[in-house]
Design an enzyme around this catalytic site. Structure first.
Site, PDB file in Angstrom:
ATOM      1  N   CYS A  93      -5.442  -2.534   2.599  1.00  0.00           N
ATOM      2  CA  CYS A  93      -5.262  -2.562   3.993  1.00  0.00           C
ATOM      3  C   CYS A  93      -6.460  -3.070   4.487  1.00  0.00           C
ATOM      4  O   CYS A  93      -6.525  -4.339   4.337  1.00  0.00           O
ATOM      5  CB  CYS A  93      -4.914  -1.036   4.220  1.00  0.00           C
ATOM      6  SG  CYS A  93      -4.515  -0.858   5.925  1.00  0.00           S
ATOM      7  N   GLU A 112       0.812  -1.232   0.055  1.00  0.00           N
ATOM      8  CA  GLU A 112       0.026  -0.067  -0.012  1.00  0.00           C
ATOM      9  C   GLU A 112       0.923   1.116  -0.058  1.00  0.00           C
ATOM     10  O   GLU A 112       1.807   1.589   0.751  1.00  0.00           O
ATOM     11  CB  GLU A 112      -0.689  -0.113   1.146  1.00  0.00           C
ATOM     12  CG  GLU A 112      -1.642   1.283   1.341  1.00  0.00           C
ATOM     13  CD  GLU A 112      -2.485   1.273   2.823  1.00  0.00           C
ATOM     14  OE1 GLU A 112      -3.408   2.092   3.023  1.00  0.00           O
ATOM     15  OE2 GLU A 112      -2.049   0.341   3.693  1.00  0.00           O
ATOM     16  N   LYS A 138      -9.606   2.728  -3.292  1.00  0.00           N
ATOM     17  CA  LYS A 138     -10.123   2.121  -1.964  1.00  0.00           C
ATOM     18  C   LYS A 138     -11.497   2.672  -1.682  1.00  0.00           C
ATOM     19  O   LYS A 138     -11.671   3.713  -1.791  1.00  0.00           O
ATOM     20  CB  LYS A 138      -8.954   2.572  -1.196  1.00  0.00           C
ATOM     21  CG  LYS A 138      -9.378   1.660   0.396  1.00  0.00           C
ATOM     22  CD  LYS A 138      -8.452   2.192   1.376  1.00  0.00           C
ATOM     23  CE  LYS A 138      -8.424   1.286   2.818  1.00  0.00           C
ATOM     24  NZ  LYS A 138      -7.418   1.778   3.788  1.00  0.00           N
TER      25      LYS A 138
END
Length: 539
Positions: A390, A261, A338
């Protein structure tokens, strides 16, 4: 029971909860303690008044969360204060709900409390404050046999089993309870436990024998320090990632290389288009040249900065490059933005309602992003995959959406290095394991500091790196040759609805019992029956 004894019970419950999950004393957690973790809570609920439960619930919520997530202090000391206070408030409300249903379902109070606890665990995954850490089922992440139930019920059957275990023992310890409730709990727990064991054995055998396709992949772990910033740091990190990639490619021929990430810090597309910073533009060109010369695809965590209208939007994103797609030299990567952002750290949607908090977050360590909306699936070199970023891989319902869109594997890009904690990384891993089992798809995790690993469709960790070290993981992830959507993938968290209806059904049964009693009593009184008949009705 006196106040001191109740406090002893609460502190014992906190300790059992903390030790059963991965923690800073035992990295993997002591999973067997989860079978007894709620015994002190259930007993305390039964013997306490509503008034005394308010401080006890708040204390349990604050300390259990504070111990489990003590690594929040590394991010921001205020985060742990806010987090413990919010969890204390939620747990206070849960304690009151447990007390209420122990009264409403008096004949089956412990069974009702077990169901209420499981429903609370589901509710704590929803909304802006959704935070799945601390759910009972995740303590069993290394029990390959029992976790197979996730493929048909998600994590909820396993959470119910653990809550039932505590409820059964609690009932046995409360001697005044009826034989009927004791029998019901013993039969419920025994039957359910046996069913999970048998179904787990069946599913293990079934999926072990399924034909699979193998796909070679490399996941890089660059062990970056998230608290260090600046161009020289970004250049050093980029060089580390390239060096580790070349070392891995010398050892193993892979079709895809994954970086963690936000591994490459300067927004690649923005700096390539704008070119208003020559040093960052040079970094971008160097990376593009590096990828163009390697015969593999690259999955890279990077900030996506896009101009929309008169302003820019920033996304925590994933870029996918493959020279076979001819999308490197003139960069036109495939993109994922995301969707589910971390509360307070990545998003705060109430800036108009709480402008003071919003300003404090902007001035602190928070990096507030915009949220994506598309469940992207990439088809690269024979593999269809999605990239939950994540802590997105801690949400079962979100991940199943990727599989419904056509994904055959998860490639997770994470960075928990900011926590400076093995416990944080192991807690994250314990949840990621369930996503593979739930959907029967393998996972490849590339993390900034750990745990970088490969997970198969049965939830077994095949390869993994040591934490807080520059490293890489090479290996093959195996997808099912003939794709079959699991029951959980198709129907999601339906098991929670079953628990809710069971709780409502028990409450209605109890209400009907009292209604019948009052109707009989009224009938007796209106007909002028004697007191003996009334006493018979009462009994």
């Amino acid at each position: 029971m006196g106040t001191s004894r109740k406090l002893v019970l609460i502190f014992l419950a906190i300790l059992l909860f903390f030790l059963s999950h991965p923690n800073f004393i035992f990295n993997n957690g002591l999973s067997f303690l989860a079978y007894f973790a709620l015994i002190p809570v259930f007993i305390c609920i039964r013997v306490s008044s509503i008034k005394s439960l308010i401080p006890l619930g708040f204390l349990y919520g604050c300390l259990s969360y504070g111990l489990l997530c003590s690594w929040f202090c590394s991010f921001n000391p205020y985060a742990i204060y806010l987090g413990t206070a919010v969890n204390g408030l939620f747990m206070l409300l849960l304690f009151l709900a447990l007390k209420a249903f122990s009264f409403l379902c008096a004949r089956f109070s412990f069974l009702a409390m077990a169901l209420v606890w499981c429903l609370y665990e589901y509710l704590k995954t929803l909304g802006f404050l959704g935070f799945p850490y601390g759910i009972l089922a995740y303590t069993q992440w290394k029990n390959t046999l029992l976790i197979q139930s996730a493929s048909w019920g998600g994590i909820w059957p396993l959470s119910l089993l653990l809550a039932l275990s505590s409820a059964t023992v609690s009932c046995l310890l409360q001697r005044e309870k009826s034989v009927k409730e004791i029998k019901l709990l013993l039969i419920s727990f025994g039957t359910f436990f046996t069913f999970l064991l048998l179904s787990g054995a069946f599913l293990l055998k079934k999926y072990n024998s399924e034909e699979k396709k193998s796909f070679p992949i490399i996941c890089v772990q660059n062990n970056t320090d998230s608290n260090k910033y600046g161009l020289e740091v970004y250049k050093r990190d980029a060089k580390t990632l390239m060096d580790l990639t070349d070392q891995a490619l010398d050892d193993f021929t892979a079709k895809i290389v994954v970086w963690p990430e936000t591994a490459f810090v300067p927004p690649l597309l923005y700096n390539y288009i704008e070119r208003n910073d020559t040093d960052r533009y040079a970094m971008v060109l160097n990376l593009l040249d590096f990828m163009q010369k390697r015969d593999c695809a690259f999955v890279i965590g990077n900030q996506i900065k896009e101009k929309e209208g008169g302003s820019y939007k920033d996304y925590n994103g994933v870029l996918v490059f493959d020279r076979l797609l001819e999308n490197i030299e003139m960069p036109a990567p495939l993109v994922y933005k995301k969707i589910h952002l971390v509360p307070f750290a990545e998003t705060f949607p109430y800036k108009k309602l709480f402008p003071g908090i919003y300003k404090a977050l902007l001035m602190g360590d928070s990096n507030l992003w915009d949220a994506g909306s598309e469940f992207s699936v990439f088809n690269i070199r024979g593999l269809s995959f999605s990239c939950p970023v994540c802590f997105e891989d801690t949400f079962g319902d979100l991940c199943r959406r990727f599989v419904l869109e056509g994904s055959d594997a998860f490639i997770n890009l994470s960075n928990d290095s900011w926590s400076q904690s093995n416990a944080c990384q192991m807690q994250h891993l314990s949840m990621a394991v369930f996503r593979s089992v739930e959907n029967r798809v393998p996972s490849a995790r590339s993390t900034g500091s750990g745990v970088t690993c490969l997970i198969d469709i049965l939830g077994r960790i095949k390869n993994h790196s040591e934490p807080f070290a520059e490293n890489y993981v090479c290996g093959n992830i195996e997808t099912l040759a003939e794709k079959k959507l699991s029951f959980y993938t198709l129907y999601g968290d339906y098991f929670v609805i079953i628990e809710l209806f069971l709780l409502i059904f028990m409450s209605l049964l109890e209400a009907l019992k009292h209604f019948t009693f009052f109707r009989s009593l009224l009938c007796i009184l209106t007909r002028g029956k004697n007191i003996t008949k009334i006493e018979e009705c009462l009994t």
